[in-house]
Enzyme design. Structure first.
Site, PDB file in Angstrom:
ATOM      1  N   GLU A 149       0.818  -1.205   0.000  1.00 33.79           N
ATOM      2  CA  GLU A 149       0.000   0.000   0.000  1.00 33.79           C
ATOM      3  C   GLU A 149       0.857   1.261   0.000  1.00 33.79           C
ATOM      4  O   GLU A 149       1.751   1.436   0.819  1.00 33.79           O
ATOM      5  CB  GLU A 149      -0.952   0.032   1.197  1.00 33.79           C
ATOM      6  CG  GLU A 149      -1.871   1.234   1.123  1.00 33.79           C
ATOM      7  CD  GLU A 149      -3.025   1.190   2.091  1.00 33.79           C
ATOM      8  OE1 GLU A 149      -3.966   1.992   1.921  1.00 33.79           O
ATOM      9  OE2 GLU A 149      -2.993   0.354   3.014  1.00 33.79           O
TER      10      GLU A 149
ATOM     11  N   GLU B  88     -12.436   1.632   3.124  1.00 34.43           N
ATOM     12  CA  GLU B  88     -11.563   2.012   4.241  1.00 34.43           C
ATOM     13  C   GLU B  88     -11.720   3.503   4.546  1.00 34.43           C
ATOM     14  O   GLU B  88     -10.831   4.321   4.281  1.00 34.43           O
ATOM     15  CB  GLU B  88     -10.106   1.653   3.959  1.00 34.43           C
ATOM     16  CG  GLU B  88      -9.320   1.624   5.255  1.00 34.43           C
ATOM     17  CD  GLU B  88      -7.849   1.371   5.035  1.00 34.43           C
ATOM     18  OE1 GLU B  88      -7.296   0.569   5.798  1.00 34.43           O
ATOM     19  OE2 GLU B  88      -7.257   1.970   4.134  1.00 34.43           O
TER      20      GLU B  88
END
Length: 308
Positions: free
Chosen positions: A188, A283
């Protein structure tokens, strides 16, 4: 909201995992039944624990049932690795019964949010390998496929090229563990602090190309990438062959789509046209509190998913 806060909140709520046996008449049975469920979405959006707790209660299992009833077919659980084996099995069993997928959980041995893998030090690489092995066993309990990896912060005492090589070396070690299991670690790229080693998609793309493994790919978090580089559709297309997982959050604020500046309907339409079949991790937080806020999240996804 930092990833560490999501994980911390998940762990705080972990004690609320119960079988929810007394609520089986409130939510759908633990078997898929399209007549009891809202229409599924065009893309596979994945809520997380706490997002619908005002409707479903504190039990994560009951929250998952509520998510299913509202048309969601996946979940995310960043802090899953740190749950007890019993909790992991309960989640995995329920997902299997409902025909739902587990999105990412974080491969976190405690070194993600500090200077670690960029240093090349054996202690950090060994801890990463140990955590990868632990993650394999946890993934089996919920049929997970994707696992989030964060290489940590810059080592300011080393040239960038040396740090880049150290990260590649660690990622190759991780890929050697995950590849035989059919698992994919997704790196990420984040915007929380300038100290993070991976901050732009092209950097993560270069790491994946250097590792050369189907088990080392990109987690493209739209919220973070809007903050650090923008040009979202062009960047997605440019790095598409290494993107394996996508996360959502509007900017500014990191709340549900329609609350900020990102044209999510266009992005969702673009991803659907490209044939994306993976999970879309939600998220982000809720822009409003209580049941009203939870319904606003569902309404936002219904509106932005209406692109066909």
């Amino acid at each position: 909201m930092k990833r560490s806060e999501f994980i911390r909140n998940s762990l705080l709520a972990a004690g609320a995992i119960t079988t929810g046996g007394g609520l089986t008449n409130t939510f759908a049975a633990e078997k898929p039944n399209d007549k009891l469920s809202d229409k599924t979405f065009n893309l596979d959006y994945a809520p997380h624990q706490g997002m619908f707790q005002n409707h479903a209660g504190k039990s994560f299992l009951d929250q998952i049932r509520f998510m299913y009833d509202k048309g969601f077919r996946s979940i995310e659980d960043n802090g899953y690795l740190n749950r007890s084996v019993e909790e992991q099995e309960k989640i995995g069993n329920l997902l299997t019964k409902l025909g739902m997928r587990m999105g990412v959980f974080v491969v976190d041995g405690g070194d993600n949010w500090k200077t670690s893998l960029t240093t090349g030090k054996k202690e950090f690489k060994d801890k990463f390998i140990e955590t990868c092995k632990k993650s394999v066993e946890a993934a089996k309990r919920c049929n997970a496929k994707w696992l989030t990896v964060v290489p940590g912060f810059y080592e300011r005492n080393l040239p960038y090229g040396n740090q880049f090589a150290n990260v590649i070396d660690a990622m190759r070690a991780g890929a050697e563990i995950f590849e035989p299991q059919g698992l994919i670690m997704v790196l990420e790229t984040l915007s929380d602090t300038p100290e993070l080693f991976l901050q732009k998609t092209n950097e993560t793309y270069a790491v994946c190309k250097a590792v050369k493994s189907p088990s080392c790919k990109i987690l493209y978090d739209i919220y973070h990438m809007q903050r650090t580089e923008g040009d979202l559709i062009k960047t997605i297309d440019r790095c598409w062959d290494e993107i394996a997982y996508i996360q959502i959050g509007d900017n500014p604020g990191r709340k549900e789509p329609t609350t900020g500046e990102i044209n999510y309907k266009n992005l969702f339409k673009h991803l659907h046209a490209k044939g994306y079949k993976g999970v879309m991790g939600m998220e982000h937080g809720n822009s409003k509190t209580g049941k009203e806020g939870e319904l606003a999240v569902i309404s936002a996804y219904r509106a932005e998913d209406n692109f066909l």
